[in-house]
Design a protein around this motif. Structure first.
Motif, mmCIF file in Angstrom:
data_model
loop_
_atom_site.group_PDB
_atom_site.id
_atom_site.type_symbol
_atom_site.label_atom_id
_atom_site.label_comp_id
_atom_site.label_asym_id
_atom_site.label_seq_id
_atom_site.Cartn_x
_atom_site.Cartn_y
_atom_site.Cartn_z
ATOM 1 N N ALA A 262 10.797 -5.521 -7.414
ATOM 2 C CA ALA A 262 9.698 -6.336 -6.893
ATOM 3 C C ALA A 262 10.170 -7.750 -6.571
ATOM 4 O O ALA A 262 9.770 -8.338 -5.559
ATOM 5 C CB ALA A 262 8.546 -6.368 -7.887
ATOM 6 N N ASP B 73 10.321 -9.723 -2.845
ATOM 7 C CA ASP B 73 9.812 -11.063 -2.549
ATOM 8 C C ASP B 73 10.894 -11.954 -1.952
ATOM 9 O O ASP B 73 10.603 -12.837 -1.134
ATOM 10 C CB ASP B 73 9.280 -11.718 -3.821
ATOM 11 N N ARG C 226 9.987 8.391 -5.232
ATOM 12 C CA ARG C 226 9.991 7.049 -5.825
ATOM 13 C C ARG C 226 10.073 5.988 -4.731
ATOM 14 O O ARG C 226 9.375 4.969 -4.788
ATOM 15 C CB ARG C 226 11.172 6.915 -6.795
ATOM 16 N N THR C 227 10.893 6.245 -3.716
ATOM 17 C CA THR C 227 11.000 5.289 -2.616
ATOM 18 C C THR C 227 9.692 5.226 -1.840
ATOM 19 O O THR C 227 9.288 4.154 -1.376
ATOM 20 C CB THR C 227 12.166 5.662 -1.694
ATOM 21 N N GLU D 71 6.823 5.415 -3.093
ATOM 22 C CA GLU D 71 5.961 4.532 -3.873
ATOM 23 C C GLU D 71 6.254 3.070 -3.548
ATOM 24 O O GLU D 71 5.332 2.249 -3.470
ATOM 25 C CB GLU D 71 6.165 4.787 -5.365
ATOM 26 N N LEU D 72 7.535 2.744 -3.348
ATOM 27 C CA LEU D 72 7.886 1.366 -2.998
ATOM 28 C C LEU D 72 7.316 1.001 -1.638
ATOM 29 O O LEU D 72 6.847 -0.129 -1.432
ATOM 30 C CB LEU D 72 9.411 1.199 -2.988
ATOM 31 N N ALA E 298 4.629 2.145 -0.357
ATOM 32 C CA ALA E 298 3.188 1.948 -0.544
ATOM 33 C C ALA E 298 2.885 0.656 -1.288
ATOM 34 O O ALA E 298 1.852 0.013 -1.037
ATOM 35 C CB ALA E 298 2.599 3.137 -1.292
ATOM 36 N N ASP E 299 3.772 0.242 -2.196
ATOM 37 C CA ASP E 299 3.500 -0.900 -3.070
ATOM 38 C C ASP E 299 3.799 -2.253 -2.436
ATOM 39 O O ASP E 299 3.160 -3.252 -2.775
ATOM 40 C CB ASP E 299 4.317 -0.783 -4.361
ATOM 41 N N PHE E 300 4.800 -2.308 -1.536
ATOM 42 C CA PHE E 300 5.274 -3.593 -1.036
ATOM 43 C C PHE E 300 5.003 -3.765 0.453
ATOM 44 O O PHE E 300 5.053 -2.805 1.221
ATOM 45 C CB PHE E 300 6.781 -3.744 -1.270
#
Length: 213
Positions: free
Chosen positions: A116, A120, A146-147, A149-150, A152-154
């Protein structure tokens, strides 16, 4: 449409083939601390970067141990972007972005505790299968879920790398929905030598993959 990057260019003929195939970016590997047949001298990287035409992104792939070294390499090669592997932490990556005249891509492992913070600090994340020395280009896939998810998250663009080939890139795009995909060994006829037909098929299949809503 998912963008494509062909990494580990060592010859101008391969550069020309990558551009002709319609790839969005190409990677030039220089000044790394791992043993790879794709490493070229910094001077050669600069010459190849200068040969990249407009609207195609040149990316210096490197493993500097300090911010100062990273900035120096960018100034010598003059790429559009620099892809940082190895020991630099998120604060260092951010410092490179502030000082170097190039966009910054941070190479990370999907399970990295600092992912995370890297998201940034950098303009983009390259999620790769990383070896013990922090280098990518292993030719091994990792957990695409897992990737995903990244992604979707960032909000930071995520570039998927690691073990991709013309045979699996469409499935990878459909699973992860990345901003871009990155390949090196998966489109080679020999170490450091690109198979031009494989490059073309990789780009076509990545760009035509169906990504659901």
């Amino acid at each position: 449409m998912t963008r494509t990057k062909i990494c580990g260019i060592t010859r101008e003929s391969d550069l020309d083939a990558v551009v002709a195939a319609g790839a969005d970016a190409l990677g030039l590997t220089a000044d790394v601390t791992v043993d790879t047949p794709r490493e070229i001298p910094v001077e050669q990287a600069a010459a190849l970067a200068a040969a990249v035409p407009p609207f195609v992104t040149s990316v210096l792939v490197t493993m500097p141990d300090t911010v100062e070294r990273a900035v120096e390499l960018v100034e010598r090669v003059e790429p559009d972007a620099v892809q940082l592997h190895g020991a630099l932490g998120p604060e260092d990556v951010a410092a490179v972005g502030e000082r170097a005249p190039a966009q910054v891509i941070a190479a990370v492992d999907a399970t990295d505790a600092d992912v995370a913070a890297y998201a940034d600090a950098a303009d983009a994340l390259l999620v790769d299968s990383v070896d013990e020395q922090g280098g990518g280009g292993t030719g091994e896939t990792h957990d695409w879920e897992r990737t995903a998810e990244l992604v979707a998250d960032f909000g930071t663009p995520v570039i998927l790398a690691g073990g991709l080939t013309p045979g699996n890139v469409a499935e990878a795009v459909e699973t992860v929905r990345p901003f871009a995909v990155d390949v090196a060994s998966g489109v080679e006829s020999a170490d450091g030598v690109k198979d031009h037909d494989a490059v073309r098929r990789f780009v076509e299949r990545a760009e035509s993959a169906v990504v659901g809503v």
